[in-house]
Structures are given as C-alpha cells and as structure tokens.
Design a protein around this motif. Structure first.
Motif, mmCIF file in Angstrom:
data_model
loop_
_atom_site.group_PDB
_atom_site.id
_atom_site.type_symbol
_atom_site.label_atom_id
_atom_site.label_comp_id
_atom_site.label_asym_id
_atom_site.label_seq_id
_atom_site.Cartn_x
_atom_site.Cartn_y
_atom_site.Cartn_z
ATOM 1 N N VAL A 170 0.867 -1.179 0.000
ATOM 2 C CA VAL A 170 0.000 0.000 0.000
ATOM 3 C C VAL A 170 0.904 1.230 0.000
ATOM 4 C CG1 VAL A 170 -1.731 1.280 1.307
ATOM 5 C CG2 VAL A 170 -1.810 -1.218 1.239
ATOM 6 N N ALA A 171 0.645 2.157 -0.920
ATOM 7 C CA ALA A 171 1.467 3.367 -1.027
ATOM 8 C C ALA A 171 1.274 4.250 0.196
ATOM 9 C CB ALA A 171 1.119 4.138 -2.291
ATOM 10 N N MET A 172 2.389 4.662 0.761
ATOM 11 C CA MET A 172 2.405 5.603 1.875
ATOM 12 C C MET A 172 3.239 6.809 1.419
ATOM 13 S SD MET A 172 0.842 3.797 4.272
ATOM 14 C CE MET A 172 1.248 4.441 5.864
ATOM 15 N N ALA A 173 2.837 7.997 1.834
ATOM 16 C CA ALA A 173 3.605 9.196 1.517
ATOM 17 C C ALA A 173 4.727 9.352 2.533
ATOM 18 C CB ALA A 173 2.697 10.421 1.545
ATOM 19 N N THR A 174 5.884 9.808 2.048
ATOM 20 C CA THR A 174 7.006 10.077 2.949
ATOM 21 C C THR A 174 7.955 11.069 2.306
ATOM 22 O OG1 THR A 174 8.667 9.057 4.381
ATOM 23 C CG2 THR A 174 8.519 8.193 2.145
ATOM 24 N N ASP A 175 8.699 11.734 3.129
ATOM 25 C CA ASP A 175 9.707 12.681 2.674
ATOM 26 C C ASP A 175 11.004 11.916 2.449
ATOM 27 O OD1 ASP A 175 11.587 14.666 2.279
ATOM 28 O OD2 ASP A 175 10.938 15.886 3.982
ATOM 29 N N MET A 176 11.405 11.737 1.198
ATOM 30 C CA MET A 176 12.609 10.981 0.878
ATOM 31 C C MET A 176 13.891 11.786 1.122
ATOM 32 S SD MET A 176 11.874 7.899 0.014
ATOM 33 C CE MET A 176 10.486 6.923 -0.544
ATOM 34 N N ASN A 177 13.758 13.040 1.560
ATOM 35 C CA ASN A 177 14.952 13.803 1.928
ATOM 36 C C ASN A 177 15.713 13.126 3.065
ATOM 37 O OD1 ASN A 177 15.120 16.174 0.199
ATOM 38 N ND2 ASN A 177 13.116 16.674 1.058
ATOM 39 N N ILE A 178 15.043 12.248 3.789
ATOM 40 C CA ILE A 178 15.694 11.509 4.863
ATOM 41 C C ILE A 178 16.854 10.671 4.319
ATOM 42 C CG2 ILE A 178 14.244 9.434 4.786
ATOM 43 C CD1 ILE A 178 14.214 9.544 7.852
ATOM 44 N N LEU A 179 16.805 10.334 3.036
ATOM 45 C CA LEU A 179 17.875 9.551 2.423
ATOM 46 C C LEU A 179 19.035 10.411 1.941
ATOM 47 C CD1 LEU A 179 15.717 7.086 0.286
ATOM 48 C CD2 LEU A 179 16.575 6.785 2.611
ATOM 49 N N ALA A 180 18.876 11.725 1.992
ATOM 50 C CA ALA A 180 19.918 12.626 1.505
ATOM 51 C C ALA A 180 21.157 12.607 2.390
ATOM 52 C CB ALA A 180 19.378 14.044 1.386
ATOM 53 N N SER A 181 20.968 12.344 3.656
ATOM 54 C CA SER A 181 22.118 12.233 4.541
ATOM 55 C C SER A 181 22.345 10.760 4.830
ATOM 56 C CB SER A 181 21.870 12.992 5.848
ATOM 57 O OG SER A 181 20.745 12.455 6.503
ATOM 58 N N SER A 182 23.551 10.412 5.157
ATOM 59 C CA SER A 182 23.842 8.996 5.383
ATOM 60 C C SER A 182 23.036 8.482 6.571
ATOM 61 C CB SER A 182 25.333 8.792 5.617
ATOM 62 O OG SER A 182 25.751 9.507 6.755
ATOM 63 N N PRO A 183 22.672 7.189 6.528
ATOM 64 C CA PRO A 183 21.899 6.645 7.641
ATOM 65 C C PRO A 183 22.742 6.609 8.903
ATOM 66 C CG PRO A 183 22.557 4.898 6.146
ATOM 67 C CD PRO A 183 22.956 6.197 5.510
ATOM 68 N N PRO A 184 22.106 6.582 10.066
ATOM 69 C CA PRO A 184 22.865 6.498 11.308
ATOM 70 C C PRO A 184 23.791 5.283 11.290
ATOM 71 C CG PRO A 184 20.532 6.829 11.745
ATOM 72 C CD PRO A 184 20.682 6.604 10.278
ATOM 73 N N GLU A 185 24.876 5.368 12.023
ATOM 74 C CA GLU A 185 25.867 4.291 12.072
ATOM 75 C C GLU A 185 25.195 2.940 12.326
ATOM 76 O OE1 GLU A 185 29.574 2.757 11.644
ATOM 77 O OE2 GLU A 185 29.090 4.876 11.507
ATOM 78 N N GLY A 186 25.439 1.991 11.434
ATOM 79 C CA GLY A 186 24.886 0.659 11.591
ATOM 80 C C GLY A 186 23.425 0.526 11.182
ATOM 81 N N GLU A 187 22.776 1.595 10.778
ATOM 82 C CA GLU A 187 21.358 1.574 10.408
ATOM 83 C C GLU A 187 21.231 1.627 8.891
ATOM 84 O OE1 GLU A 187 17.793 1.009 10.204
ATOM 85 O OE2 GLU A 187 18.329 1.365 12.282
ATOM 86 N N THR A 188 20.561 0.650 8.319
ATOM 87 C CA THR A 188 20.381 0.643 6.870
ATOM 88 C C THR A 188 18.941 0.928 6.461
ATOM 89 O OG1 THR A 188 20.050 -1.749 6.864
ATOM 90 C CG2 THR A 188 22.299 -0.951 6.508
ATOM 91 N N ARG A 189 18.062 1.134 7.431
ATOM 92 C CA ARG A 189 16.654 1.441 7.150
ATOM 93 C C ARG A 189 16.243 2.698 7.919
ATOM 94 N NH1 ARG A 189 13.920 -4.529 7.831
ATOM 95 N NH2 ARG A 189 15.083 -5.579 6.178
ATOM 96 N N PRO A 190 16.582 3.863 7.381
ATOM 97 C CA PRO A 190 16.331 5.105 8.129
ATOM 98 C C PRO A 190 14.886 5.584 8.137
ATOM 99 C CG PRO A 190 17.366 5.591 6.038
ATOM 100 C CD PRO A 190 17.339 4.096 6.149
ATOM 101 N N ILE A 191 14.016 5.066 7.268
ATOM 102 C CA ILE A 191 12.624 5.504 7.247
ATOM 103 C C ILE A 191 11.862 4.748 8.332
ATOM 104 C CG2 ILE A 191 10.514 5.665 5.873
ATOM 105 C CD1 ILE A 191 12.344 5.712 3.369
#
Length: 189
Positions: free
Chosen positions: A140-161
């Motif tokens: 199901v499509a959900m809206a989100t701000d993909m700008n969260i991917l513009a900066s590197s994810p937190p250390e050890g985190e590969t799923r920042p959304i």
C-alpha cells in the motif's frame, strides 16, 4: 525449558522461510503497480531463493528516462504526473521472510511529480508498506519525505525511514496506490 526454546526457534525459523521458496525451489514473480483505475503496469521481475534472498530486476519498458534535479530517473507516465523509481543508495541485504519484507520495501521506493515540472521534490516520496497475502506480496502506497535519504543513515542503520515518517494517503492522491508481487505468468502456484 531448553527444549521448548529450541522448538520455538525452529518453528519461527521455518515460518520465516515459508513464503521464500515453497517446495525448496527458487520462484519467479513479477512486480506490478496498480492504478486506482485502469490497467496494471508490470515494472520488475523478482526471483526469491530458497533461503529468502532475492534478486529484483526492473524492466526497461514501461519506464522512460528523465533527467531531473541534475540526475537520471526512470519514470512511469501517469498523466498529469510521473512516478519515478528512486534507487536506494545504501547497503541492502536483499533478504525477505514471512515477518520482514523491509529490504524489498527499500528496493521499491518511488517519487511522484507533476509531469510539467522541471525538477523533482524528494518530499513527495512513495513507500510501499508490504505484507504477504496468501502467495502474493501486496504493498500500500504511503507518503514520505525521501529527503531523509539525503544524509547517510545512522551508524549501523540501513533502514532510516521509520513508521512515524509514513503517512497514509487516499488512493486518488497517487498514480499507483497499490503494488502487487505475484507469480510470474506461466509459473505454477
């Protein structure tokens, strides 16, 4: 007590691989986007291995290349809009289970924009929340701000959304409100 823990672990491990490859064989599926009305669009092919690993290959057609915001995108026409695939820029294990489809969700990121606009706004992202439905995967499509991917994810985190980054949207507010992963044509179910 130890035997109980081992049994529970075995049951959970078996359940995690149940959808991955029934009968111990690799399976081929196709990824389709479904508009609120009209024909579905087959956008990719998915192969799921016996261990839950997968390979996702986007098809060239029906996408068209667009150069937006100084970078190339593959976009689907959905007049008066475009829905453009946004490749996930970080590490992805590409493995799924009955209870975790997150890696696949990150391989299926999109942006929506008006077709007559020059650039692309990363705030207008589409994240498909996936779940197993019988022998298919439905998103199901959900809206989100993909700008969260513009900066590197937190250390050890590969799923920042995160869940709180996702907003439910009306099907009429997005070109393709549903994503379905189904058996490829000709494959037995």
């Amino acid at each position: 007590m130890r035997r109980l823990v081992v049994r529970v672990c075995l049951l959970l491990c078996a359940a995690g691989a149940a959808h991955a490859a029934p009968g111990g064989t690799e399976r081929s599926m196709e990824v389709v986007l479904e508009p609120a009305s009209g024909d579905v669009v087959v956008v990719a092919d998915l192969t799921i291995g016996t261990d839950g690993s997968y390979r996702l290959r986007y098809r060239d057609a029906p996408f068209a290349p667009h150069f937006l915001s100084m970078r190339p995108f593959q976009c689907l026409p959905a007049p008066p809009r475009l829905q453009c695939h946004l490749p996930y820029p970080y590490e992805n294990g590409r493995r799924i289970t009955d209870v975790d489809l997150g890696d696949l969700e990150y391989d299926l990121l999109f942006l929506v924009k008006q077709a007559d606009e020059f650039g692309v706004d990363f705030w207008n992202g589409r994240y498909y929340r996936l779940a197993w439905e019988d022998d298919a995967i439905v998103g199901v499509a959900m809206a989100t701000d993909m700008n969260i991917l513009a900066s590197s994810p937190p250390e050890g985190e590969t799923r920042p959304i995160r869940n709180n980054d996702l907003t439910a949207i009306e099907p009429s507010d997005t070109p393709y409100p549903t994503l379905r992963i189904r058996h490829a044509r000709g494959e037995q179910q």
